[in-house]
Design a protein around this motif. Sequence first.
Motif, PDB file in Angstrom:
ATOM      1  N   LEU A 162      51.396  19.974  33.651  1.00 61.98           N
ATOM      2  CA  LEU A 162      52.518  20.895  33.704  1.00 61.98           C
ATOM      3  C   LEU A 162      51.983  22.345  33.715  1.00 61.98           C
ATOM      4  O   LEU A 162      52.709  23.173  34.394  1.00 61.98           O
TER       5      LEU A 162
ATOM      6  N   GLY B 136      59.403  24.064  32.534  1.00 68.43           N
ATOM      7  CA  GLY B 136      59.521  22.928  33.748  1.00 68.43           C
ATOM      8  C   GLY B 136      60.806  22.401  33.727  1.00 68.43           C
ATOM      9  O   GLY B 136      61.692  22.690  32.792  1.00 68.43           O
ATOM     10  N   GLU B 137      61.003  21.362  34.493  1.00 71.44           N
ATOM     11  CA  GLU B 137      62.359  20.430  34.234  1.00 71.44           C
ATOM     12  C   GLU B 137      62.079  19.137  33.632  1.00 71.44           C
ATOM     13  O   GLU B 137      60.965  18.655  33.631  1.00 71.44           O
ATOM     14  N   SER B 138      63.177  18.869  32.834  1.00 73.49           N
ATOM     15  CA  SER B 138      62.955  17.599  32.260  1.00 73.49           C
ATOM     16  C   SER B 138      62.879  16.486  33.374  1.00 73.49           C
ATOM     17  O   SER B 138      63.383  16.417  34.534  1.00 73.49           O
ATOM     18  N   GLY B 139      62.280  15.174  32.853  1.00 74.61           N
ATOM     19  CA  GLY B 139      62.189  14.179  33.754  1.00 74.61           C
ATOM     20  C   GLY B 139      61.561  13.091  33.172  1.00 74.61           C
ATOM     21  O   GLY B 139      61.267  12.666  32.041  1.00 74.61           O
TER      22      GLY B 139
ATOM     23  N   TRP C 147      58.131  10.373  33.363  1.00 71.91           N
ATOM     24  CA  TRP C 147      56.777  10.388  33.954  1.00 71.91           C
ATOM     25  C   TRP C 147      56.276   8.737  33.654  1.00 71.91           C
ATOM     26  O   TRP C 147      56.694   8.318  32.710  1.00 71.91           O
TER      27      TRP C 147
ATOM     28  N   PRO D 196      54.737  12.000  37.953  1.00 72.13           N
ATOM     29  CA  PRO D 196      56.350  12.058  37.913  1.00 72.13           C
ATOM     30  C   PRO D 196      56.847  10.957  38.642  1.00 72.13           C
ATOM     31  O   PRO D 196      56.546  10.735  39.738  1.00 72.13           O
TER      32      PRO D 196
ATOM     33  N   ARG E  98      60.727  10.752  38.460  1.00 68.66           N
ATOM     34  CA  ARG E  98      61.983  11.705  38.774  1.00 68.66           C
ATOM     35  C   ARG E  98      61.927  12.967  37.873  1.00 68.66           C
ATOM     36  O   ARG E  98      61.758  12.667  36.782  1.00 68.66           O
ATOM     37  N   GLU E  99      62.586  13.943  38.581  1.00 66.73           N
ATOM     38  CA  GLU E  99      62.537  15.144  37.600  1.00 66.73           C
ATOM     39  C   GLU E  99      63.966  15.975  38.002  1.00 66.73           C
ATOM     40  O   GLU E  99      64.506  15.644  39.073  1.00 66.73           O
TER      41      GLU E  99
END
Length: 993
Positions: A537, A617-620, A622, A632, A634-635
Amino acid sequence: AAPAGELPPELCTLHASLGVPSARVDNLLRLGSVAVYAAGSRVHFLDTQSGDVSYLPSLSGCAVGAIGAHPSGAYLCVAETGCSPLCCVYEYPSLRLYRVLRGGTERAYSACSFDPAGARLATVGSSPDFMLTVWDWKTEKIELRSKAFSQEVYRVTFSPHVDGSLVTSGTGHIRFWRMASTFTGLKLQGAIGKFGTVALSDISGYVELPSGKVLSGTDWGNLLLWNGNLIECEVCREGGLPCHEGSINCLAIDAGRIVSGGDDGQICYWDLSAVEAAEVTEEEPTFQLLPLATLSLAAREEGRAVAKVQSIVTGGDGKWLVQDAAGALYEVDATSWDSRTLRLFHAGGITGLDVSPAGHIAVTSGADGSVRAWDFARGALLHTSRFGAAASACAWASTAVDPTGRTIGVGFADGTIRVLECCADGLRLVSALKTHAARVRHLLFSPDGRLLATGADDDTVFFVSVRKSGCAPLGFVQLAGAPSAMCWADESARLVVACEDELLRITPPGENVDNQVSYRLPLELKQAGSEALRAALMGRLRAERERELSAARARWLEDHPLPDDPIEAADMEAARAEAERAEEEARGPIPPPQFTVRALAARAGGFDAAIEMVSGGESGLWHFPLAATPEPLREGGPANCWLAESLSGKYRLAARVDGAVQLAPDLAGAVWEGTYHAPLMSGGGGALTARLSFDDAYVLSASTDGTFFVLAVAEVEPDLSSAHGLAASLPAKQPDAIADVDGEAYSLEEAKQKEESDARALAASHKKRGLRARVTEIRERFRSLLARNEAMPPADRLPRAAFRIDPHLEERIAAESGLRLEAAAHELAWDAEVASLTLGKLKAKYLEPLECERTALHGLRSGRKVHALRIPRLTPQQQAAIAEVHAAVDAHAVAGTELASSRPSSAASARAPEAAGAAVAEVGSAGAQQGEPLSKLEERAARHAARAAAWAELNARRPAPGYAAPEDVSAIEQARGAMGDYLLKTDPNPSAA
């Protein structure tokens, strides 16, 4: 067709809804023989005769906030939630969309109601605007709007007797509205209800009486009769008892009688005419009344002794619909008081969900302390078991644990775990252990069936050995915080635990562990990829920063083309580089990313983790390989709060905090997505649990708002033979294998430590008693020896000093005691100094500024008491000023005595006030001369002294009466001698002299 990246919506369809948000207010309607209520994003239509249920999805796909029925029964209003929510009006019973109202509120509707004529519709929004809107709903236009209140509003209704009047109620208020004609047009005017001397109360139930007065409930169980916005009287039972034990949640009028329901589970009839004519006096401030009849809904369900009447819907046919917030929906005969159960469900949130590995049976755990088994294929409740604490997690053991597929593990809020066995006629208790001292969050059986791991709010993970004979505790591992997620990985060889933003890997213990002294296990906690995720990240953030700098550099070069002269170009490039360095310094270093792990799920070769980003950052989603860098899957979008894999391994399942459920063969690719539950932002739930049935034919999801949905997967045919085989093979329930544990008892570790502490205390007590007995024995022998010595002839007696074996023993004991006291004083010197300084500061702050503390003098016989005032001490400046004033007064008195025989001159008399004023001004400014701030009293005294001095000076300059200045007299005389006589010629016959 489905959008790109999504599977077709027809992949999953609603099969059954088994939960009801039991705590919602005004969420029950009646249209003929059909009961209507909202749950999640669906409006439910329950036929009270046949028991069939049909569903109406919300138009936007978001959760339903409120529902309302037209007086004619021909229309149904469905007010939704979400960003700029819709308010839809459907025709009934065709359920054809008739009108869509937009712009009534910002985030969610909380209540709606038609007027008696059916021409207007009133809606109330939830936070943040709480907007009351009156619609001409057929033209989809807003007539009037106003902010209803600054807190949650539960209900809105039009007056059935006065046209243009409305009532709203909610948290700590009730408000009376009227649509008034003003010189600027029609306006909504609201009068807030004034409680006066009555305690403030939340009001969820009220009813307007034929006289126009409004009767409302209270939190403490009495009724309030409102006349306008003032309380006319408070109604209670005879003897001052409350009408209901607890809050009154709903009120209605049926057959000329008032009907009330409350938290005590009772429905009461009250005389309408007596309430309308109620009068009170100063001697009797409350109106006392007995109910005409009472019906208790308690103990209507086996194992449940409490009830809570949340809503009552009356009808002209004498049949009522009653919503019991304790977990039931009833139809009550108003004449015979007979009740019929329509639905049973969890009261409050559903905290856990799992499915049988061999049949269409699911288990749910609830905040109401119940554990329920469901035949979800038929949409039926099979069994319910209740316990003394809220159930917080559950898991169905695999066939590796129990080949019959009937073993269930349940965790509770008091730290207890229980193992149950699903039988044909109930749930049988197999084992019970108090493994934790706080709420159990997670409960997982290992894939090999050997262990049961539990994580709790006491920051521990406990391992339990699962055997055919029962469960045996092994021990626990201490964490830095409460585990937010757990999963088994690498075929039961490792347990992965998420603790806030850390991922830890624990190797489970073997069967032979030494827990005789303590259950704490010396297991090593290893990193499981959180540092690698943090580095990945941070690398992304650095790359993003570099891209921003590159873009800024390109824009600068575009706006400032480099000249042809190499020297000028180099200077410009240096200036640009300097500007970049300055901008980089101004932006500062990149803050480290902050995240929380919301969910974990095992996968071959590693595990998946749902990451919710706090910053950076964006949630996703992992994937963490066991020996590689995380990558990752999907984000973007709302964070996932649940991950699971089907027993067959064909599908992967996820649930999000916005209420959506996702299904796909691989969550990194195209997914099916459906929203059935209320999201966190609407305040209704969002903490979801989702599971796939053993044959992948059904998707089950449950939420903490009490909703529970079963979806059918279109491409999978249910394995009915296996499912029916399990249901048919369930044996009858036998007596519980063991006695249940007390939830208030110590946990296993606490009990063991208490046992060890008690054993040490007992051993020390035995040692003390033995030592005391030895000392007593020696003392008695010494006394006997002294007595024998005294009995001997004087010549043969030994002196008393001869019995002192060691003459210096007392000195050594005293010296050792002094050394110990000195060591103790030295050890406690820091704490003593801190305590002394703290005490001194407290005294200086609160005691020293006081001349007299507030005291109370009590009369022993009269019972009266008198309080003294809390008087502050005068400041040193004030004391000095007072002393100077006293000195000036004394000096003035002495001077007056000495000059009493002589009359003071006028000049002295004129100077006396000036001198006094100067003295007072000097006294008042004493504090200022010393550099200290003046108090308000001192400031006022100084101002008064200055004003008196100014007046004295002005009066001293005033001339005496009749005084004429010499220069003025001379000027007048000169003017008289030099000026001629200018008489006005007003005579009609003037003559020249």
